[in-house]
Each structure stands twice: as C-alpha cells, then as structure tokens.
Design a protein around this motif. Structure first.
Motif, mmCIF file in Angstrom:
data_model
loop_
_atom_site.group_PDB
_atom_site.id
_atom_site.type_symbol
_atom_site.label_atom_id
_atom_site.label_comp_id
_atom_site.label_asym_id
_atom_site.label_seq_id
_atom_site.Cartn_x
_atom_site.Cartn_y
_atom_site.Cartn_z
ATOM 1 N N LEU A 417 0.843 -1.188 0.000
ATOM 2 C CA LEU A 417 0.000 0.000 0.000
ATOM 3 C C LEU A 417 0.882 1.243 0.000
ATOM 4 C CD1 LEU A 417 -2.774 -1.117 2.540
ATOM 5 C CD2 LEU A 417 -2.849 -1.193 0.042
ATOM 6 N N ALA A 418 0.292 2.383 -0.307
ATOM 7 C CA ALA A 418 1.076 3.595 -0.564
ATOM 8 C C ALA A 418 1.917 4.036 0.628
ATOM 9 C CB ALA A 418 0.145 4.733 -0.994
ATOM 10 N N GLY A 419 1.426 3.813 1.854
ATOM 11 C CA GLY A 419 2.145 4.299 3.018
ATOM 12 C C GLY A 419 3.507 3.663 3.233
ATOM 13 N N PHE A 420 3.739 2.511 2.628
ATOM 14 C CA PHE A 420 4.985 1.777 2.855
ATOM 15 C C PHE A 420 6.188 2.461 2.213
ATOM 16 C CE2 PHE A 420 7.978 -1.404 1.122
ATOM 17 C CZ PHE A 420 8.468 -1.934 2.309
ATOM 18 N N TRP A 421 6.050 2.849 0.932
ATOM 19 C CA TRP A 421 7.220 3.257 0.168
ATOM 20 C C TRP A 421 7.827 4.565 0.646
ATOM 21 C CZ3 TRP A 421 9.329 -0.434 -2.365
ATOM 22 C CH2 TRP A 421 8.537 -1.475 -2.878
ATOM 23 N N TRP A 491 -15.007 7.987 -1.702
ATOM 24 C CA TRP A 491 -13.892 7.282 -1.078
ATOM 25 C C TRP A 491 -13.185 6.309 -2.005
ATOM 26 C CZ3 TRP A 491 -17.299 5.699 3.717
ATOM 27 C CH2 TRP A 491 -17.686 6.868 4.401
ATOM 28 N N THR A 492 -13.882 5.778 -3.003
ATOM 29 C CA THR A 492 -13.283 4.769 -3.876
ATOM 30 C C THR A 492 -12.006 5.250 -4.561
ATOM 31 O OG1 THR A 492 -15.415 3.683 -4.262
ATOM 32 C CG2 THR A 492 -13.686 3.293 -5.882
ATOM 33 N N PRO A 493 -11.951 6.482 -5.103
ATOM 34 C CA PRO A 493 -10.692 6.923 -5.729
ATOM 35 C C PRO A 493 -9.505 6.905 -4.771
ATOM 36 C CG PRO A 493 -12.487 8.386 -6.351
ATOM 37 C CD PRO A 493 -13.021 7.498 -5.278
ATOM 38 N N LEU A 494 -9.743 7.241 -3.499
ATOM 39 C CA LEU A 494 -8.648 7.254 -2.531
ATOM 40 C C LEU A 494 -8.161 5.834 -2.248
ATOM 41 C CD1 LEU A 494 -10.021 9.938 -0.038
ATOM 42 C CD2 LEU A 494 -8.460 10.249 -1.961
ATOM 43 N N VAL A 495 -9.098 4.901 -2.128
ATOM 44 C CA VAL A 495 -8.722 3.503 -1.914
ATOM 45 C C VAL A 495 -7.949 2.973 -3.117
ATOM 46 C CG1 VAL A 495 -9.607 1.158 -1.578
ATOM 47 C CG2 VAL A 495 -10.661 3.073 -0.361
ATOM 48 N N ALA A 496 -8.473 3.228 -4.311
ATOM 49 C CA ALA A 496 -7.844 2.711 -5.525
ATOM 50 C C ALA A 496 -6.437 3.272 -5.708
ATOM 51 C CB ALA A 496 -8.715 3.049 -6.737
ATOM 52 N N LEU A 497 -6.265 4.571 -5.476
ATOM 53 C CA LEU A 497 -4.951 5.183 -5.652
ATOM 54 C C LEU A 497 -3.972 4.729 -4.577
ATOM 55 C CD1 LEU A 497 -5.995 8.794 -6.702
ATOM 56 C CD2 LEU A 497 -4.890 7.071 -8.132
ATOM 57 N N THR A 498 -4.469 4.456 -3.363
ATOM 58 C CA THR A 498 -3.603 3.927 -2.304
ATOM 59 C C THR A 498 -3.050 2.566 -2.694
ATOM 60 O OG1 THR A 498 -4.821 5.138 -0.583
ATOM 61 C CG2 THR A 498 -3.518 3.243 0.125
ATOM 62 N N VAL A 499 -3.901 1.731 -3.267
ATOM 63 C CA VAL A 499 -3.454 0.410 -3.721
ATOM 64 C C VAL A 499 -2.531 0.544 -4.931
ATOM 65 C CG1 VAL A 499 -4.215 -1.803 -4.668
ATOM 66 C CG2 VAL A 499 -5.519 -0.720 -2.819
ATOM 67 N N LEU A 500 -2.909 1.395 -5.888
ATOM 68 C CA LEU A 500 -2.111 1.559 -7.100
ATOM 69 C C LEU A 500 -0.709 2.070 -6.783
ATOM 70 C CD1 LEU A 500 -1.968 1.565 -10.212
ATOM 71 C CD2 LEU A 500 -2.834 3.909 -10.160
ATOM 72 N N ALA A 501 -0.615 3.085 -5.923
ATOM 73 C CA ALA A 501 0.692 3.634 -5.563
ATOM 74 C C ALA A 501 1.525 2.618 -4.794
ATOM 75 C CB ALA A 501 0.522 4.913 -4.740
ATOM 76 N N GLY A 502 0.852 1.760 -4.012
ATOM 77 C CA GLY A 502 1.582 0.735 -3.279
ATOM 78 C C GLY A 502 2.106 -0.374 -4.166
ATOM 79 N N ALA A 506 6.604 2.995 -9.153
ATOM 80 C CA ALA A 506 7.352 3.635 -10.244
ATOM 81 C C ALA A 506 6.532 4.700 -10.957
ATOM 82 C CB ALA A 506 7.803 2.579 -11.253
ATOM 83 N N ALA A 507 5.201 4.600 -10.895
ATOM 84 C CA ALA A 507 4.363 5.606 -11.553
ATOM 85 C C ALA A 507 4.625 6.992 -10.974
ATOM 86 C CB ALA A 507 2.891 5.234 -11.406
ATOM 87 N N LEU A 508 4.860 7.051 -9.679
ATOM 88 C CA LEU A 508 5.132 8.336 -9.021
ATOM 89 C C LEU A 508 6.623 8.635 -8.994
ATOM 90 C CD1 LEU A 508 4.028 10.774 -7.544
ATOM 91 C CD2 LEU A 508 3.991 9.441 -5.437
#
Length: 525
Positions: A417-421, A491-502, A506-508
């Motif tokens: 998930l996004a918080g890790f990286w 809320w769905t966009p925030l959940v989806a982007l948290t998973v995607l970024a995690g 490399a996208a970010l």
C-alpha cells in the motif's frame, strides 16, 4: 502521454490556478433562474461540484499532456512581468515534483465538494462555504504552480483565511479557539518566512525560483543562506507541522468539519514540505546542510511524540477523540517526510515526496471515515465508540468497518500500500545521507524512526480492535447505516490510488526522481 501544444498546456495551468477563484465569485452571485432547481442551497453546492470537477478534469488533461520523458523540465510555463521594480513576475510552471501535488489537490477538493453536496456540514449559508472551499483550492494549487518567491508567499497565505472561517463557522465544539490558534500560529510563522524570502530576493536581485535554483549567485553567501533557511524554515515548519510547532494541528482537526479536516491534512500540510524541497534545497543548499541534522532530530522526535500521543489517546478510559488521534498521527507521518528531506539525498527526498502523496490519500480517507462514523453515532470519542462490547463495526456496518481497517493498515505502512514506500525510502535515505552529513547521526535517526513505525502499528491496531471488532450484532444492538452511494463515490478513488501507488510506485517515482536529481545538482542534468 498525449500530444498537447505548449500553448494549450499554459492555458490549462492558468485555468487550474485562476478557475476556482472565478468559481468562488460566481458562487456568491444569485443563481440564474434555470439553474436554481428546487433548492438554492443545493444549486450552489452543485456549482461547487461542477467547478471542482472541471478543475480536476483540467488537471488530469494537464497530467496526460505532461512530457513524462522529461519530468525534470519545467513545462506549461507562463512568465509575465508583474512588478518590474522588484523583478516580480507571474511565473507559472510544473515539473515532476509539483505535478502529483497539483493533481492530488484537485482530486481531494472535488471529492470534498461531492461529499458536501450530499452531507453539508451544519452552519451558515452554503454560498459562503462553497466560495471558501474554492478560494482555498485556488491558493493551494497556486502554491504548487508558481515559480516566484513573492507569489509563493501570497499563495501560501491565501489559504489561511478560508480555512479559518471553515473551522470557525462550520466546525464543532471549541471551534473558535481552534480557529484562532490555527491563524495565529501560521501567521506568525509566515511573517518570519517573508523576511527570509525578501532576504534571498533582495540579495540575489531576483525572486525567480528557477533562476535562483540554476544560476550561480555569489551574493547568497553561507551566512546569508543560514539566516534565510532559519527564517523560511520556521514558517514552513509551522505549516508542515514540525514538532514542537505542531500544537495548533490537533485542535484544528478536532474542531474542523469533515471536509475541512480532509483538506487540512491532505493538502495544506503538503505546502510546508513542498517549500522545503522547492525553495530551500536548491536555493540555499549550504544553509540546509547546516540545519539538516537539527531538522532530522526534530523530525524523529515528532515521529515518536506523535505515536506516543496516539497510544495515550487509544488506551481505554483516556476519553481519546478519534479525529484528534489521526491528527497526532499526521505529526508522526510528516516527521518521515521531514527526515527524508533532511538527508539531502535523492533517495530521501524521493521518499519524502512519495510520503507526501501517500499521506494525503490515506489520511484524507481516514478523516472521511471518522466523519461518517461521527455522523452515524453522534461521537468520535473512542471510549464511547467502544463502550460495552465495542462498536463492532464489522457486524454493524461491515463495509464501513472494512474501510476503516484498510485505512488503518495503510497508515501503519503495510507493504503493498502507498504508506509503505515513502517511509521506507526516507529510512533508506537516512541510512546513506548526503556525503557532507554525519552518517552516524543519521543512522541513529533511522533507528529511532524505525522504532516509530512499530508504535504506529500498535496504536492503529488498537483503534481497529476497539472500533471494528466485537461480538456479532444481536437483536438488541441496532445496526448502523453502512456506506452510502455518495460516500462510496467519494472514497473509492482514494482507496484505488492507495493500492495503485503501493503496487506500482514507479508511476510516481518516475516523475519525481529525475526532477529531484536535477534539483539537488543545482539545475544541472
């Protein structure tokens, strides 16, 4: 990703910055008869959704038209003389550092407007509410888009008054005191910051950030840089917020309406850390090297302090407020951002920028969820929520409970998930900081910060256990309303982007890393 001419890109960026201001003025005007519908209040809230939606669409198109092969290059630039006597210019532009923050701001503001359309906070007329949110959006977007020091300061200050009124007029208990504390802390910090910005501009002869970051300015001696970093850093640290300048934050979050907390945590806190990266690292590197170990020390103290405060609020009988707990968690999370910046290494700075985006997504989601829980139960007090057998959200409102658990494990830095990286890269940056920084000191900071991740996991899991878990719902225990359709949409966009970024960091990082490398090299590729 798609071919867009530079003139169209310039127009899109100008629209993104100025559009919300125009929308704010329009929100205060009487609605045309055909657009009023059955309720004038709903008409103005619909106007807010429309304007923020248009700005989000423009930001997405801008991101698609951005040259991802050259993210270190300033793109969509506009450079117009404004005050010739001081060489102050209306200079706009974006690169791989500012683009993600621009899109995040547009997204969170749109989601807040959408949420408010269905769940307007109690308070005065929606006209003023919508206008203030749009002014707040314009100021924040301008902060990430301007490339002139004085314009940066004006945009930086532009957000203070709207947020003050959002807390003072639409907030909860003790909102007036919290609003005054917020405005006094941030204004005092800003006065000191202005002195530092003026020192740099007047000594170098220009306020242009790009010129200051890339050209050689012998007038900015080490002593000048040290004074400038101290002055500007104080103002940025208040907004971040860095321990011990953080005490306005828990009160502001606790008193603010749900959308105010989302914007405060998800967007406004990023303005401070962005200033460290955009202004101090490239323009005053010698001054930053002097203060970097102290910044790292304050950062790790903030990580431990925030975590211990959350543990104290989470324990049974402490009467801890869940919104206040998440606010203190922000002190710890932003500590990782400051630690990464203080390493002055590409790995650490990239980690700080990644953690910025991750915190905006995850903490924005958590404040949405706590607001929804308070709407359903009438309280955000942890003892009240877990009284008796516990809130048992898994049984009473399984989707809401599942989302709260998801937000909690994302916040504690679960891999995938996004918080890790962001936190991991900040720790790696501390493991090997810039060559002229003390590695033994940073290894100590890394060890203390790593211990802070364990404390974060502890208090987040306590929250999940107390609020979400409990016996199955019996006939005598009423169920809570589960996630509504408008909440699901927000809320769905925030959940989806948290998973995607995690899953795909490399996208970010592909955007930020080339820009950071060039920034730390003094503008040289």
């Amino acid at each position: 990703m798609i071919g867009i001419s530079e003139s169209v890109m310039q127009f899109l960026l100008a629209l993104i910055v100025v559009g919300p201001l125009v929308g704010a003025v329009a929100a205060l005007l009487p609605a045309p008869p055909g657009l009023k519908g059955k309720s004038p209040d709903q008409a103005v809230l619909r106007h807010g959704v429309t304007v923020t939606g248009a700005i989000l669409l423009a930001a997405i198109v801008l991101a698609l038209g951005f040259d991802h092969d050259h993210p270190s290059k300033m793109q969509a630039t506009t450079d117009i003389s404004w005050i010739p006597a001081l060489d102050v210019r209306i200079h706009l532009g974006i690169d791989g550092i500012s683009l993600p923050l621009l899109v995040l701001t547009a997204l969170l503001t749109f989601l807040c407007a959408l949420y408010s359309y269905f769940k307007m906070p109690a308070g005065p007329s929606p006209k003023a509410f919508v206008a203030l949110v749009l002014v707040l959006e314009s100021g924040t977007l301008a902060t990430f888009a301007v490339l002139d020091l004085l314009l940066f300061f004006l945009a930086f200050e532009m957000v203070l008054i709207p947020m003050y009124f959002l807390i003072a007029r639409w907030g909860g208990a003790e909102r007036t005191q919290a609003a005054w504390k917020f405005i006094l802390y941030t204004l005092l910090g800003s006065v000191v910051m202005l002195l530092g910005l003026l020192l740099i501009g007047l000594r170098s002869g220009t306020f242009d950030m790009v010129a200051l970051a890339t050209d050689n300015h012998p007038e900015l001696t080490k002593s000048v840089q040290v004074i400038a970093v101290l002055a500007i850093g104080v103002g940025l640290a208040v907004k971040t917020p860095m321990w011990p300048l953080h005490s306005w934050l828990p009160d502001a979050h606790t008193a603010a309406p749900t959308v105010g907390s989302v914007l405060l945590a998800g967007v406004l806190l990023k303005m401070g850390t962005y200033g460290f990266v955009r202004i101090l690292l490239p323009i005053a590197p010698d001054g930053m090297r002097t203060f970097a170990p102290y910044l790292a020390a304050f950062a790790v103290v903030g990580i431990i302090y925030g975590s211990l405060a959350c543990l104290a609020l989470a324990r049974p009988g402490a009467k801890g407020d869940l919104k206040r707990l998440i606010a203190y968690s922000s002190v710890g999370h932003m500590g990782f951002v400051l630690l990464g910046i203080s390493t002055m290494s590409p790995t650490g700075v990239n980690g700080a920028l990644f953690a910025n985006i991750a915190h905006g997504l995850i903490t924005g989601l958590l404040f949405f969820l706590v607001g929804a829980l308070k709407d359903r139960t009438g309280t955000s007090d942890l003892d009240a929520l877990s009284e008796g057998s516990g809130a048992a959200l898994y049984g009473k409102a399984p989707r809401l409970g599942g989302l709260l658990a998801f937000g909690a494990v994302a916040s504690l830095g679960l891999p995938g998930l996004a918080g890790f990286w962001g936190e991991m890269l900040s720790l790696f940056g501390a493991f090997k900081p810039a060559d002229d920084l003390s590695r033994p000191a940073y290894l100590t900071f890394m060890a203390v910060a790593a211990f802070g991740t364990l404390l974060t996991a502890a208090y987040m899991l306590i929250v999940v256990r107390r609020v979400c878990m409990g016996p199955a719902v019996g006939a005598e225990a009423p169920r809570l309303a589960d996630v509504h359709a408008y909440e699901f949409a927000a809320w769905t966009p925030l959940v989806a982007l948290t998973v995607l970024a995690g899953l795909w960091p490399a996208a970010l990082l592909g955007l930020t890393d080339p820009a950071v490398q060039q920034l730390l090299a003094g503008g040289k590729s």
